[in-house]
Design a protein around this motif. Structure first.
Motif, PDB file in Angstrom:
ATOM      1  N   PHE A  50     -20.224 -16.779 -22.502  1.00 20.54           N
ATOM      2  CA  PHE A  50     -20.235 -17.241 -23.895  1.00 20.54           C
ATOM      3  C   PHE A  50     -21.637 -17.692 -24.279  1.00 20.54           C
ATOM      4  O   PHE A  50     -21.839 -18.787 -24.782  1.00 20.54           O
ATOM      5  CB  PHE A  50     -19.179 -18.336 -24.101  1.00 20.54           C
ATOM      6  CG  PHE A  50     -17.775 -17.820 -23.987  1.00 20.54           C
ATOM      7  CD1 PHE A  50     -17.083 -17.374 -25.108  1.00 20.54           C
ATOM      8  CD2 PHE A  50     -17.166 -17.718 -22.743  1.00 20.54           C
ATOM      9  CE1 PHE A  50     -15.796 -16.859 -25.001  1.00 20.54           C
ATOM     10  CE2 PHE A  50     -15.875 -17.201 -22.620  1.00 20.54           C
ATOM     11  CZ  PHE A  50     -15.194 -16.771 -23.757  1.00 20.54           C
ATOM     12  N   THR A  51     -22.571 -16.831 -24.017  1.00 17.88           N
ATOM     13  CA  THR A  51     -23.966 -17.152 -24.304  1.00 17.88           C
ATOM     14  C   THR A  51     -24.309 -16.812 -25.756  1.00 17.88           C
ATOM     15  O   THR A  51     -23.546 -16.140 -26.445  1.00 17.88           O
ATOM     16  CB  THR A  51     -24.885 -16.298 -23.412  1.00 17.88           C
ATOM     17  OG1 THR A  51     -24.653 -14.924 -23.723  1.00 17.88           O
ATOM     18  CG2 THR A  51     -24.594 -16.527 -21.942  1.00 17.88           C
ATOM     19  N   VAL A  52     -25.459 -17.253 -26.168  1.00 15.77           N
ATOM     20  CA  VAL A  52     -25.927 -16.963 -27.520  1.00 15.77           C
ATOM     21  C   VAL A  52     -26.119 -15.463 -27.695  1.00 15.77           C
ATOM     22  O   VAL A  52     -25.765 -14.895 -28.728  1.00 15.77           O
ATOM     23  CB  VAL A  52     -27.257 -17.692 -27.795  1.00 15.77           C
ATOM     24  CG1 VAL A  52     -27.834 -17.236 -29.131  1.00 15.77           C
ATOM     25  CG2 VAL A  52     -27.033 -19.188 -27.810  1.00 15.77           C
ATOM     26  N   GLN A  95     -31.900  -8.514 -17.613  1.00 17.79           N
ATOM     27  CA  GLN A  95     -30.840  -7.527 -17.789  1.00 17.79           C
ATOM     28  C   GLN A  95     -29.582  -8.184 -18.355  1.00 17.79           C
ATOM     29  O   GLN A  95     -28.947  -7.633 -19.253  1.00 17.79           O
ATOM     30  CB  GLN A  95     -30.523  -6.843 -16.449  1.00 17.79           C
ATOM     31  CG  GLN A  95     -29.414  -5.816 -16.578  1.00 17.79           C
ATOM     32  CD  GLN A  95     -29.315  -4.894 -15.379  1.00 17.79           C
ATOM     33  OE1 GLN A  95     -30.249  -4.738 -14.616  1.00 17.79           O
ATOM     34  NE2 GLN A  95     -28.172  -4.274 -15.213  1.00 17.79           N
ATOM     35  N   ALA A  96     -29.259  -9.368 -17.845  1.00 19.16           N
ATOM     36  CA  ALA A  96     -28.045 -10.047 -18.307  1.00 19.16           C
ATOM     37  C   ALA A  96     -28.135 -10.363 -19.801  1.00 19.16           C
ATOM     38  O   ALA A  96     -27.175 -10.177 -20.545  1.00 19.16           O
ATOM     39  CB  ALA A  96     -27.823 -11.323 -17.506  1.00 19.16           C
ATOM     40  N   GLN A  97     -29.295 -10.814 -20.236  1.00 26.59           N
ATOM     41  CA  GLN A  97     -29.462 -11.138 -21.652  1.00 26.59           C
ATOM     42  C   GLN A  97     -29.344  -9.874 -22.506  1.00 26.59           C
ATOM     43  O   GLN A  97     -28.685  -9.861 -23.537  1.00 26.59           O
ATOM     44  CB  GLN A  97     -30.827 -11.772 -21.902  1.00 26.59           C
ATOM     45  CG  GLN A  97     -30.943 -13.202 -21.392  1.00 26.59           C
ATOM     46  CD  GLN A  97     -32.363 -13.728 -21.583  1.00 26.59           C
ATOM     47  OE1 GLN A  97     -33.327 -13.049 -21.242  1.00 26.59           O
ATOM     48  NE2 GLN A  97     -32.477 -14.916 -22.143  1.00 26.59           N
ATOM     49  N   ALA A  98     -30.014  -8.829 -22.061  1.00 30.97           N
ATOM     50  CA  ALA A  98     -29.993  -7.579 -22.808  1.00 30.97           C
ATOM     51  C   ALA A  98     -28.565  -7.042 -22.898  1.00 30.97           C
ATOM     52  O   ALA A  98     -28.117  -6.609 -23.964  1.00 30.97           O
ATOM     53  CB  ALA A  98     -30.903  -6.555 -22.148  1.00 30.97           C
ATOM     54  N   GLU A  99     -27.848  -7.089 -21.792  1.00 28.86           N
ATOM     55  CA  GLU A  99     -26.473  -6.597 -21.806  1.00 28.86           C
ATOM     56  C   GLU A  99     -25.609  -7.444 -22.722  1.00 28.86           C
ATOM     57  O   GLU A  99     -24.684  -6.940 -23.372  1.00 28.86           O
ATOM     58  CB  GLU A  99     -25.906  -6.576 -20.388  1.00 28.86           C
ATOM     59  CG  GLU A  99     -26.444  -5.403 -19.584  1.00 28.86           C
ATOM     60  CD  GLU A  99     -26.029  -5.457 -18.124  1.00 28.86           C
ATOM     61  OE1 GLU A  99     -25.544  -6.499 -17.660  1.00 28.86           O
ATOM     62  OE2 GLU A  99     -26.205  -4.438 -17.433  1.00 28.86           O
ATOM     63  N   GLY A 100     -25.905  -8.725 -22.780  1.00 28.06           N
ATOM     64  CA  GLY A 100     -25.168  -9.604 -23.684  1.00 28.06           C
ATOM     65  C   GLY A 100     -25.352  -9.157 -25.125  1.00 28.06           C
ATOM     66  O   GLY A 100     -24.400  -9.083 -25.899  1.00 28.06           O
ATOM     67  N   LEU A 138     -40.795  -4.349 -20.142  1.00 23.73           N
ATOM     68  CA  LEU A 138     -40.414  -2.997 -20.517  1.00 23.73           C
ATOM     69  C   LEU A 138     -39.042  -3.000 -21.181  1.00 23.73           C
ATOM     70  O   LEU A 138     -38.808  -2.340 -22.200  1.00 23.73           O
ATOM     71  CB  LEU A 138     -40.351  -2.175 -19.232  1.00 23.73           C
ATOM     72  CG  LEU A 138     -40.945  -0.793 -19.182  1.00 23.73           C
ATOM     73  CD1 LEU A 138     -42.185  -0.675 -20.022  1.00 23.73           C
ATOM     74  CD2 LEU A 138     -41.241  -0.447 -17.727  1.00 23.73           C
ATOM     75  N   ARG A 139     -38.147  -3.757 -20.601  1.00 21.72           N
ATOM     76  CA  ARG A 139     -36.792  -3.807 -21.139  1.00 21.72           C
ATOM     77  C   ARG A 139     -36.786  -4.342 -22.563  1.00 21.72           C
ATOM     78  O   ARG A 139     -36.085  -3.835 -23.433  1.00 21.72           O
ATOM     79  CB  ARG A 139     -35.907  -4.666 -20.242  1.00 21.72           C
ATOM     80  CG  ARG A 139     -34.478  -4.731 -20.741  1.00 21.72           C
ATOM     81  CD  ARG A 139     -33.507  -5.006 -19.612  1.00 21.72           C
ATOM     82  NE  ARG A 139     -34.042  -5.991 -18.707  1.00 21.72           N
ATOM     83  CZ  ARG A 139     -33.961  -5.924 -17.390  1.00 21.72           C
ATOM     84  NH1 ARG A 139     -33.365  -4.947 -16.804  1.00 21.72           N
ATOM     85  NH2 ARG A 139     -34.477  -6.882 -16.664  1.00 21.72           N
ATOM     86  N   ALA A 140     -37.591  -5.364 -22.793  1.00 26.11           N
ATOM     87  CA  ALA A 140     -37.642  -5.943 -24.141  1.00 26.11           C
ATOM     88  C   ALA A 140     -38.185  -4.917 -25.127  1.00 26.11           C
ATOM     89  O   ALA A 140     -37.663  -4.755 -26.230  1.00 26.11           O
ATOM     90  CB  ALA A 140     -38.515  -7.193 -24.131  1.00 26.11           C
ATOM     91  N   ARG A 141     -39.213  -4.205 -24.736  1.00 32.05           N
ATOM     92  CA  ARG A 141     -39.794  -3.191 -25.620  1.00 32.05           C
ATOM     93  C   ARG A 141     -38.789  -2.105 -25.934  1.00 32.05           C
ATOM     94  O   ARG A 141     -38.637  -1.673 -27.067  1.00 32.05           O
ATOM     95  CB  ARG A 141     -41.010  -2.539 -24.957  1.00 32.05           C
ATOM     96  CG  ARG A 141     -42.228  -3.416 -24.923  1.00 32.05           C
ATOM     97  CD  ARG A 141     -43.471  -2.529 -24.699  1.00 32.05           C
ATOM     98  NE  ARG A 141     -44.484  -3.254 -23.967  1.00 32.05           N
ATOM     99  CZ  ARG A 141     -44.988  -2.884 -22.791  1.00 32.05           C
ATOM    100  NH1 ARG A 141     -44.577  -1.779 -22.201  1.00 32.05           N
ATOM    101  NH2 ARG A 141     -45.906  -3.609 -22.213  1.00 32.05           N
ATOM    102  N   LEU A 142     -38.102  -1.632 -24.910  1.00 28.32           N
ATOM    103  CA  LEU A 142     -37.127  -0.560 -25.099  1.00 28.32           C
ATOM    104  C   LEU A 142     -35.976  -1.002 -25.995  1.00 28.32           C
ATOM    105  O   LEU A 142     -35.578  -0.283 -26.912  1.00 28.32           O
ATOM    106  CB  LEU A 142     -36.573  -0.112 -23.741  1.00 28.32           C
ATOM    107  CG  LEU A 142     -37.499   0.795 -22.946  1.00 28.32           C
ATOM    108  CD1 LEU A 142     -37.112   0.822 -21.481  1.00 28.32           C
ATOM    109  CD2 LEU A 142     -37.442   2.213 -23.525  1.00 28.32           C
ATOM    110  N   LEU A 143     -35.462  -2.168 -25.706  1.00 31.11           N
ATOM    111  CA  LEU A 143     -34.320  -2.655 -26.488  1.00 31.11           C
ATOM    112  C   LEU A 143     -34.711  -2.768 -27.948  1.00 31.11           C
ATOM    113  O   LEU A 143     -33.992  -2.314 -28.843  1.00 31.11           O
ATOM    114  CB  LEU A 143     -33.882  -4.008 -25.933  1.00 31.11           C
ATOM    115  CG  LEU A 143     -32.594  -4.600 -26.502  1.00 31.11           C
ATOM    116  CD1 LEU A 143     -31.441  -3.638 -26.356  1.00 31.11           C
ATOM    117  CD2 LEU A 143     -32.273  -5.925 -25.808  1.00 31.11           C
TER     118      LEU A 143
END
Lengths: 153, 153
Positions: A50-52, A95-100, A138-143
């Motif tokens: 139940f994250t932001v 990864q967990a944040q991105a998946e969220g 990299l993940r942040a850029r891609l997302l």
DNA sequence: CCCTATTTTGACCTTCCTTGACCTTCATCT
DNA sequence: AGATGAAGGTCAAGGAAGGTCAAAATAGGG
């Protein structure tokens, strides 16, 4: 058999739907009793499910008359997606944040199943396959770039 | 007598058929118990018999409530896409090549506009933003993983 | 029979979940 | 105000999956 964490997660989401509203209030100790687990198990569920990023806000109060309140944040407009892009996703993201974030956008029906899977694939540790400070950048850029591409119809 | 690997392979494929769907979820430890073997035997079967070339995708999760998921990829797509995934896209690919592939898939209506834009965003030099030997490697991994994600379900 | 490729095993690693001891905050009763 | 008990919070250790890799065993072909 689903893990305890998943069972509690489902139960809470169901209660949220059932209540009709966007807010659910419950005692941690009651929940712990319902699922016959230690109270801190509830904190784990809240902290991971139940994250932001996933679109929830959790508030609580200690002491007599204490409670835990879960608020589902609504994302009705692409404008909010824009907010996500400009402020929500920083220079680097786990990864967990991105998946969220992806999970939330999907629940809000701003992404369909195919788009969700593509994003999950792109954001995966395994796909990126580089070491850690760079991987999160990299993940942040891609997302950001991929979500932005969806906005620019 | 068929080898253990073959027995496990057959059993898994049978379960996939029986389930009717294109997805099977199971615990590695359960499978190991059924066949009275070490758990890592299962990984060997997955690595040699359920590869992308053979039309399968394998996902998994560790920890409590962990699982292994086998997804049978759709086989009703033009040979091109499958060929691309198993052989056509190498370890490394230029932006121009990647864009060519995306363009072609779009023209053949295997991708819609949104998916095309997401892919273009992901393979863009600017998005990746790393130097050259790595950039092309990363792009190849992303392209493969994202297209593969479309073949699941 | 020997050589090679494939299969089988096991030791060790990483990730995610569960539990429990100990800490902090709040309402209420003297 | 101070004491007290009833909440909830934190954190680290332990447990429960699955992953990796390389050595040992076996099968098959020449």
């Amino acid at each position: 058999m689903p893990s305890l964490t998943e069972q509690i997660e489902r139960w809470l989401k169901e209660q949220l739907l059932r209540a009709g509203g966007n807010t659910l209030e419950i005692r941690r100790s009651d929940l712990a009793e319902i699922f016959a687990c230690v109270p801190s198990q509830v904190n784990y569920v809240l902290a991971t499910r139940f994250t932001v990023e996933r679109g929830y806000l959790v508030q609580s109060r200690r002491g007599g008359g204490g409670f835990i309140r879960i608020i589902k944040l609504r994302m009705d407009l692409p404008e909010q997606l824009q907010g996500l892009l400009s402020r929500g996703i920083g220079e680097s993201i786990s990864q967990a944040q991105a998946e969220g974030i992806v999970e939330r956008l999907w629940e809000e029906e701003l992404l369909n199943g195919r788009e969700k899977r593509m994003l999950e694939a792109a954001v995966s540790r395994e796909t990126l396959g580089v070491e850690l400070p760079l991987r999160d950048v990299l993940r942040a850029r891609l997302l950001k770039a991929m979500l932005l591409a969806l906005l620019g119809e």
